[in-house]
Structure formats: structure tokens, C-alpha cells
Write a protein that holds these residues in place. Structure first.
Motif, PDB file in Angstrom:
ATOM      1  N   ALA A  16     -29.927  31.900  70.335  1.00 26.85           N
ATOM      2  CA  ALA A  16     -31.098  32.639  71.185  1.00 26.85           C
ATOM      3  C   ALA A  16     -31.816  33.246  70.630  1.00 26.85           C
ATOM      4  O   ALA A  16     -33.177  32.923  69.918  1.00 26.85           O
ATOM      5  N   ALA A  17     -30.840  33.769  69.587  1.00 23.41           N
ATOM      6  CA  ALA A  17     -32.248  34.827  68.710  1.00 23.41           C
ATOM      7  C   ALA A  17     -32.671  33.979  68.067  1.00 23.41           C
ATOM      8  O   ALA A  17     -33.601  34.478  67.279  1.00 23.41           O
ATOM      9  N   ILE A  18     -32.342  32.973  67.039  1.00 22.70           N
ATOM     10  CA  ILE A  18     -32.911  32.189  66.120  1.00 22.70           C
ATOM     11  C   ILE A  18     -34.115  31.148  66.760  1.00 22.70           C
ATOM     12  O   ILE A  18     -35.346  31.285  66.282  1.00 22.70           O
ATOM     13  N   HIS A  19     -33.709  31.187  68.337  1.00 23.78           N
ATOM     14  CA  HIS A  19     -34.273  30.067  69.076  1.00 23.78           C
ATOM     15  C   HIS A  19     -36.168  31.521  68.516  1.00 23.78           C
ATOM     16  O   HIS A  19     -37.265  30.697  68.823  1.00 23.78           O
ATOM     17  N   GLY A  20     -35.906  32.296  69.373  1.00 20.93           N
ATOM     18  CA  GLY A  20     -37.004  33.610  69.304  1.00 20.93           C
ATOM     19  C   GLY A  20     -36.930  33.812  67.751  1.00 20.93           C
ATOM     20  O   GLY A  20     -38.510  33.517  67.731  1.00 20.93           O
ATOM     21  N   MET A  21     -36.912  33.699  66.690  1.00 16.09           N
ATOM     22  CA  MET A  21     -37.563  34.226  65.276  1.00 16.09           C
ATOM     23  C   MET A  21     -37.884  32.874  64.844  1.00 16.09           C
ATOM     24  O   MET A  21     -39.329  32.649  64.765  1.00 16.09           O
ATOM     25  N   ASN A  22     -37.351  31.423  65.566  1.00 12.43           N
ATOM     26  CA  ASN A  22     -38.111  30.328  65.334  1.00 12.43           C
ATOM     27  C   ASN A  22     -39.443  30.878  65.924  1.00 12.43           C
ATOM     28  O   ASN A  22     -40.705  29.866  65.722  1.00 12.43           O
ATOM     29  N   LEU A  23     -39.784  31.211  66.944  1.00 12.94           N
ATOM     30  CA  LEU A  23     -40.846  31.020  67.562  1.00 12.94           C
ATOM     31  C   LEU A  23     -42.206  31.776  67.226  1.00 12.94           C
ATOM     32  O   LEU A  23     -42.691  31.841  67.361  1.00 12.94           O
ATOM     33  N   CYS A  24     -41.230  33.506  66.737  1.00 15.76           N
ATOM     34  CA  CYS A  24     -41.880  34.418  65.892  1.00 15.76           C
ATOM     35  C   CYS A  24     -42.481  33.789  64.912  1.00 15.76           C
ATOM     36  O   CYS A  24     -44.228  33.823  64.651  1.00 15.76           O
ATOM     37  N   SER A  25     -42.231  32.822  63.844  1.00 12.59           N
ATOM     38  CA  SER A  25     -42.678  32.003  62.950  1.00 12.59           C
ATOM     39  C   SER A  25     -43.990  31.457  63.397  1.00 12.59           C
ATOM     40  O   SER A  25     -44.808  31.396  62.650  1.00 12.59           O
ATOM     41  N   LYS A  26     -43.862  30.498  64.402  1.00 16.42           N
ATOM     42  CA  LYS A  26     -44.498  29.525  64.976  1.00 16.42           C
ATOM     43  C   LYS A  26     -46.225  30.017  65.365  1.00 16.42           C
ATOM     44  O   LYS A  26     -46.900  30.248  64.963  1.00 16.42           O
ATOM     45  N   ALA A  27     -45.945  31.310  65.830  1.00 15.82           N
ATOM     46  CA  ALA A  27     -46.717  32.110  66.255  1.00 15.82           C
ATOM     47  C   ALA A  27     -47.774  32.931  65.586  1.00 15.82           C
ATOM     48  O   ALA A  27     -48.763  33.234  65.449  1.00 15.82           O
ATOM     49  N   GLU A  28     -46.958  33.246  64.174  1.00 18.47           N
ATOM     50  CA  GLU A  28     -47.830  33.450  62.771  1.00 18.47           C
ATOM     51  C   GLU A  28     -48.814  32.988  62.188  1.00 18.47           C
ATOM     52  O   GLU A  28     -48.650  31.754  62.337  1.00 18.47           O
TER      53      GLU A  28
END
Ligand code: ADP
Length: 261
Positions: free
Chosen positions: A249-261
Motif C-alpha cells: 500500500a505504501a509503495i502504491h502511494g509512492m507510485n501515485l505521487c510519482s505519476k502526479a509529478e
């Protein structure tokens, strides 16, 4: 640098992980108790204290697990199947099959080389072959669940548990005790019963190496070893196995943050 949080609200246990950049685990916390108990809030508070952070420092919080839809402390949700796949892939990049035995169900998940879930099979209809079976038997035998493996390791003549139903198996264990069966032999039989049950689920999915376990029951070496024997393949183990869902779940959060950048 991005800090993300994964909260896995299971049927029996809440888990929280804080990660930096989806790579490094900064803090973890675990408490028995799922949704509707103080445990989800408690694990979040404990993980933040351990990492010396506040909720505002977290860029994205992802919820997973049985109780994820009813908890209000997250930014988004992801199924536990996908989260276990991401979490297991992070710890064991070559894993292609996960056997997850939790407090109330068992799942066999196949994943690709990128940690994406491809297929799964699940038993959530029957307590046999889940942590619940072990919890019930541990109560009958008055042994803490985390000591079951030690008992199983000392077995000389494991008792075969013939009932597949948890309620009947409980009566069977009580009558075996009355007949003088050794606790060690009974515990070995109980661990083997769970392993055989999960192995027959696992064999319905084509099992590919590497295989690992996730979920709280992974910590029971008695079940792990019996499962290796039943499927005829080695099983990788990490002491963080119960956290794989929260890590994913924490890794998915990071993937979402990277996409938002
Ligand atoms: P859920 O996500 O469904 O709440 P978990 O994956 O957290 O389930 O696993 C909970 C199960 O793990 C319980 O049945 C519990 O008995 C078992 N368990 C937890 N810790 C240990 C341990 N140290 N040794 C053996 N079994 C354990």
C-alpha cells in the motif's frame, strides 16, 4: 523525497508502514484488532511516533485490507491482492507465487516480474486452512499462537486431524487430548491440517517459483514447513511477511505521487 503510508486493516489485525520513496521502511506498527476497534488509529499513531513524523509529513496514505472501505484516514484504497503482490515483490523481486494465510482467509496469488497481480484463488468461506483454525486450536490447547511452531518442531508422532471442519476438528482435538495424545503431536497435526488445506487450493493455480508466504500465519514455521512438504517447493520467508499488504500500500502511494509529478 516522498513519505508514504500504507495501512492494512485486516480481519483480525491492523498494520501500518511508513516508507521513504517507496524504497526504505522507516517505521512499522501492528496491533490485534481490525475495523471498529481502536487498532487502526493506534498503529498509525505508533508508526508516526517511531518515525518521528506527523500526519502532515505524509504525501499519500493508501488503505488496504478487509476493513479498508470503512476507515476514513486514507487518500485512496487498493485491494489486498494487489498490495500483497507489490509488497512481496519489493522484498523478494523473483517471487511469482504468494501464499497468504491471514486471520480469516487464505489466498494464493500469482504475480509478474513487475509485482503486478495476475491471478488468484481464495478461500474465505471456511475457517479451516486459515489463521482462525490455528487460533481456535491454540485456545483449546491453551498455547499462545506464536508458540505453536515450537510445539510442532518437538513432535515425535504427529496426530493426523481427520475433520476438515473447524468445529469438528476442535472436538477431535479435545478427544485426542482426553486419550492422552501429546500436545506436541497434536500441534504438528494441526499445522499440517492447515498446510494441506491451503496446498490443495494452491495446486489449483499453476505454482511458479519463487514462492513466498505472506500474512500472520507465515510466522508459524510449523505451517511453513508442512506447506513446503505439501506443495513440494521451497517457500521464502521474511519476518515482515505480515506487513506485505501495508508495504504494498505504501509503495502504491509512492507510485501515485510519482505519476502526479
Ligand atoms: P488479517 O490481515 O486477516 O487480520 P493477518 O495476516 O494479520 O490477518 O494474520 C493474522 C493471523 O496471524 C492470526 O490468525 C494470528 O493467529 C496469526 N499470527 C499472528 N502472529 C503470529 C505469530 N507470531 N505466530 C504465529 N501466528 C501468528
Amino acid at each position: 523525497m516522498a513519505l508514504t503510508m500504507g495501512i492494512d486493516i485486516g480481519s483480525t489485525t491492523s498494520k501500518c508502514i511508513i516508507m521513504q520513496d517507496g524504497e526504505t521502511i522507516l517505521a512499522s506498527a501492528l496491533k490485534v484488532g481490525g475495523i471498529g476497534t481502536p487498532s487502526p488509529d493506534a498503529v498509525v499513531a505508533e508508526a508516526l511516533i517511531k518515525a518521528d513524523l506527523s500526519k502532515e509529513d505524509i504525501a499519500c496514505t493508501v488503505l488496504t485490507g478487509y476493513g479498508r472501505n470503512r476507515y476514513e484516514g486514507g487518500d485512496c484504497e487498493l485491494s489486498e491482492l494487489s498490495c500483497h503482490a507489490l509488497g512481496a515483490h519489493h522484498i523478494f523481486p523473483d517471487v511469482r507465487t504468494i501464499i497468504d494465510i491471514g486471520g480469516q482467509d487464505a489466498k494464493v496469488i500469482s504475480l509478474n516480474s513487475k509485482g503486478k497481480m495476475q491471478n488468484f484463488l481464495m478461500n474465505d468461506k471456511c475457517a479451516a486452512g486459515t489463521g482462525r483454525f490455528l487460533d481456535v486450536m491454540a485456545t483449546v490447547l491453551q498455547i499462545p499462537v506464536n508458540e505453536l511452531a515450537d510445539y510442532a518442531a518437538r513432535a515425535e508422532n504427529p496426530v493426523s486431524i481427520s475433520s476438515t471442519c473447524t468445529v469438528f476438528a476442535e472436538s477431535e482435538v479435545i478427544s485426542q487430548l482426553a486419550n492422552g495424545a501429546a500436545m506436541t503431536d497434536l500441534v504438528a497435526g494441526i499445522c499440517a491440517s492447515v498446510a494441506n488445506r491451503v496446498a490443495s487450493l494452491a495446486k489449483r493455480l499453476s505454482l511458479q517459483n519463487d514462492v513466498c508466504m505472506s500474512g500472520g500465519v507465515a510466522q508459524n514455521a510449523g505451517v511453513r514447513l508442512a506447506l513446503e512438504k505439501a506443495i513440494g517447493m521451497p517457500i521464502l520467508f521474511s519476518p515482515d511477511a505480515q506487513y506485505f499488504g501495508a508495504i504494498g500500500a505504501a509503495i502504491h502511494g509512492m507510485n501515485l505521487c510519482s505519476k502526479a509529478e
